[in-house]
Write a protein that holds these residues in place. Structure first.
Motif, PDB file in Angstrom:
ATOM      1  N   LEU A   1      10.700 -11.669  21.526  1.00 42.85           N
ATOM      2  CA  LEU A   1      10.763 -11.119  20.823  1.00 42.85           C
ATOM      3  C   LEU A   1       9.939  -9.638  20.503  1.00 42.85           C
ATOM      4  N   ARG A   2      10.867  -9.052  20.482  1.00 46.00           N
ATOM      5  CA  ARG A   2      10.965  -7.402  20.907  1.00 46.00           C
ATOM      6  C   ARG A   2      10.612  -6.906  19.511  1.00 46.00           C
ATOM      7  N   LEU A   3      10.155  -5.715  19.491  1.00 41.03           N
ATOM      8  CA  LEU A   3       9.705  -4.989  18.389  1.00 41.03           C
ATOM      9  C   LEU A   3      10.423  -3.300  18.235  1.00 41.03           C
ATOM     10  N   SER A   4      10.999  -3.271  19.974  1.00 35.03           N
ATOM     11  CA  SER A   4      11.473  -2.176  20.206  1.00 35.03           C
ATOM     12  C   SER A   4      12.477  -1.464  19.718  1.00 35.03           C
ATOM     13  N   PRO A   5      12.366  -0.859  18.851  1.00 35.75           N
ATOM     14  CA  PRO A   5      13.859  -0.473  18.240  1.00 35.75           C
ATOM     15  C   PRO A   5      14.858  -0.031  18.732  1.00 35.75           C
ATOM     16  N   GLU A   6      15.118   1.116  20.411  1.00 34.20           N
ATOM     17  CA  GLU A   6      15.872   1.067  20.821  1.00 34.20           C
ATOM     18  C   GLU A   6      16.179  -0.226  21.871  1.00 34.20           C
ATOM     19  N   GLU A   7      16.247  -1.237  21.268  1.00 38.00           N
ATOM     20  CA  GLU A   7      16.556  -2.869  21.856  1.00 38.00           C
ATOM     21  C   GLU A   7      17.060  -3.354  20.563  1.00 38.00           C
ATOM     22  N   TYR A   8      17.595  -2.892  20.360  1.00 36.09           N
ATOM     23  CA  TYR A   8      18.567  -3.048  19.040  1.00 36.09           C
ATOM     24  C   TYR A   8      19.915  -2.915  18.984  1.00 36.09           C
ATOM     25  N   ASP A   9      21.215  -3.685  18.588  1.00 35.30           N
ATOM     26  CA  ASP A   9      22.243  -3.177  18.786  1.00 35.30           C
ATOM     27  C   ASP A   9      23.440  -3.194  17.796  1.00 35.30           C
ATOM     28  N   TYR A  10      22.485  -3.711  16.315  1.00 34.54           N
ATOM     29  CA  TYR A  10      23.524  -2.638  15.457  1.00 34.54           C
ATOM     30  C   TYR A  10      22.444  -2.599  14.226  1.00 34.54           C
ATOM     31  N   TRP A  11      22.366  -2.542  13.353  1.00 32.87           N
ATOM     32  CA  TRP A  11      21.169  -1.826  12.431  1.00 32.87           C
ATOM     33  C   TRP A  11      22.048  -1.715  10.632  1.00 32.87           C
ATOM     34  N   GLY A  12      21.076  -2.397   9.750  1.00 35.99           N
ATOM     35  CA  GLY A  12      21.577  -1.613   8.456  1.00 35.99           C
ATOM     36  C   GLY A  12      21.985  -0.449   8.403  1.00 35.99           C
ATOM     37  N   GLN A  13      22.231  -0.255   6.770  1.00 42.71           N
ATOM     38  CA  GLN A  13      22.038   1.421   6.057  1.00 42.71           C
ATOM     39  C   GLN A  13      20.101   1.509   5.714  1.00 42.71           C
ATOM     40  N   GLY A  14      19.554   0.553   5.333  1.00 41.58           N
ATOM     41  CA  GLY A  14      18.214   0.938   4.937  1.00 41.58           C
ATOM     42  C   GLY A  14      18.751   1.241   3.480  1.00 41.58           C
ATOM     43  N   THR A  15      16.825   0.997   2.920  1.00 41.72           N
ATOM     44  CA  THR A  15      16.863   1.040   1.608  1.00 41.72           C
ATOM     45  C   THR A  15      15.166   0.933   2.134  1.00 41.72           C
ATOM     46  N   GLN A  16      15.694   1.756   0.743  1.00 41.39           N
ATOM     47  CA  GLN A  16      14.147   2.794   0.175  1.00 41.39           C
ATOM     48  C   GLN A  16      12.886   1.851  -0.385  1.00 41.39           C
ATOM     49  N   VAL A  17      11.785   1.844  -0.149  1.00 41.33           N
ATOM     50  CA  VAL A  17      10.710   1.387  -0.711  1.00 41.33           C
ATOM     51  C   VAL A  17       9.590   1.895  -0.505  1.00 41.33           C
ATOM     52  N   THR A  18       8.966   2.414  -2.810  1.00 41.06           N
ATOM     53  CA  THR A  18       8.121   3.511  -2.256  1.00 41.06           C
ATOM     54  C   THR A  18       7.253   2.560  -3.597  1.00 41.06           C
TER      55      THR A  18
ATOM     56  N   LYS B   1       0.487  -1.434   0.231  1.00 41.55           N
ATOM     57  CA  LYS B   1      -0.037  -0.043   0.523  1.00 41.55           C
ATOM     58  C   LYS B   1       0.670   1.138  -0.012  1.00 41.55           C
ATOM     59  N   PRO B   2       0.291   2.343  -0.636  1.00 39.21           N
ATOM     60  CA  PRO B   2       1.011   3.491  -0.267  1.00 39.21           C
ATOM     61  C   PRO B   2       1.867   3.672   1.166  1.00 39.21           C
ATOM     62  N   ASP B   3       0.529   3.785   2.046  1.00 39.34           N
ATOM     63  CA  ASP B   3       1.374   3.630   3.867  1.00 39.34           C
ATOM     64  C   ASP B   3       2.520   2.391   3.230  1.00 39.34           C
ATOM     65  N   ASP B   4       2.961   2.285   2.906  1.00 38.20           N
ATOM     66  CA  ASP B   4       3.690   1.311   3.235  1.00 38.20           C
ATOM     67  C   ASP B   4       5.294   1.618   3.319  1.00 38.20           C
ATOM     68  N   THR B   5       5.479   2.540   2.433  1.00 40.99           N
ATOM     69  CA  THR B   5       6.355   3.616   1.516  1.00 40.99           C
ATOM     70  C   THR B   5       7.239   4.315   2.757  1.00 40.99           C
ATOM     71  N   ALA B   6       8.481   3.932   2.908  1.00 41.52           N
ATOM     72  CA  ALA B   6       9.470   4.340   3.751  1.00 41.52           C
ATOM     73  C   ALA B   6      10.963   3.934   3.430  1.00 41.52           C
ATOM     74  N   VAL B   7      11.384   3.916   4.425  1.00 43.32           N
ATOM     75  CA  VAL B   7      13.044   3.066   4.629  1.00 43.32           C
ATOM     76  C   VAL B   7      12.927   2.210   5.888  1.00 43.32           C
ATOM     77  N   TYR B   8      13.148   0.740   4.853  1.00 43.13           N
ATOM     78  CA  TYR B   8      13.173  -0.109   5.611  1.00 43.13           C
ATOM     79  C   TYR B   8      14.394  -0.276   6.427  1.00 43.13           C
ATOM     80  N   TYR B   9      14.628  -0.965   7.383  1.00 41.97           N
ATOM     81  CA  TYR B   9      16.335  -1.427   7.582  1.00 41.97           C
ATOM     82  C   TYR B   9      16.199  -2.254   8.366  1.00 41.97           C
ATOM     83  N   CYS B  10      17.174  -3.415   8.998  1.00 44.32           N
ATOM     84  CA  CYS B  10      17.122  -4.622   9.484  1.00 44.32           C
ATOM     85  C   CYS B  10      17.651  -4.049  10.770  1.00 44.32           C
TER      86      CYS B  10
END
Length: 125
Positions: A105-122, A87-96
């Motif tokens: 399992l947790r989905l709180s960004p502040e609990e994650y240690d390492y991040w990628g640089q991101g990839t754009q989804v439009t 959907k258009p609402d899914d447009t964002a930069v996606y990071y792993c």
């Protein structure tokens, strides 16, 4: 050196599909859960989905449940996010990102240690 490298983003029409990849290196893959997050312009980063490579547990945000599927290829230290019915609402930069896994399992960004640089989804309407 810890590395998380996303790929697979791009431009797609509403209703279409994309598959994102997150290639991990520099840490013991089985000891971590991998999460996908996204951030749209002017909005906070939000959790999309996460997976434990050690036990296969998965978790999805309500906004993507039934449309997105996360999977882990332990032989390749890679996590995939299959995104359908976009959907258009899914447009964002996606990071792993990677977080030490202790059975929950947790989905709180502040609990994650390492991040990628991101990839754009439009997603166009």
């Amino acid at each position: 050196e810890v590395q998380l490298v996303e790929s697979g983003g791009g431009l797609v029409q509403a209703g279409g599909s994309l598959r994102l990849s997150c290639a991990a290196s520099g840490f013991t893959f089985d000891d971590y859960s991998i999460g996908w997050f996204r951030q749209a312009p002017g909005k906070e980063r939000e959790g999309v989905s996460c997976v434990s490579s050690s036990d296969g547990s998965t978790y999805y945000a309500d906004s993507v449940k039934g449309r997105f599927t996360i999977s882990s290829n332990n032989a390749e230290n890679t996590v995939y996010l299959q995104m359908n019915s976009l959907k258009p609402d899914d447009t964002a930069v996606y990071y792993c990102a990677a977080r030490r896994y202790f059975g929950l399992l947790r989905l709180s960004p502040e609990e994650y240690d390492y991040w990628g640089q991101g990839t754009q989804v439009t997603v166009s309407s």
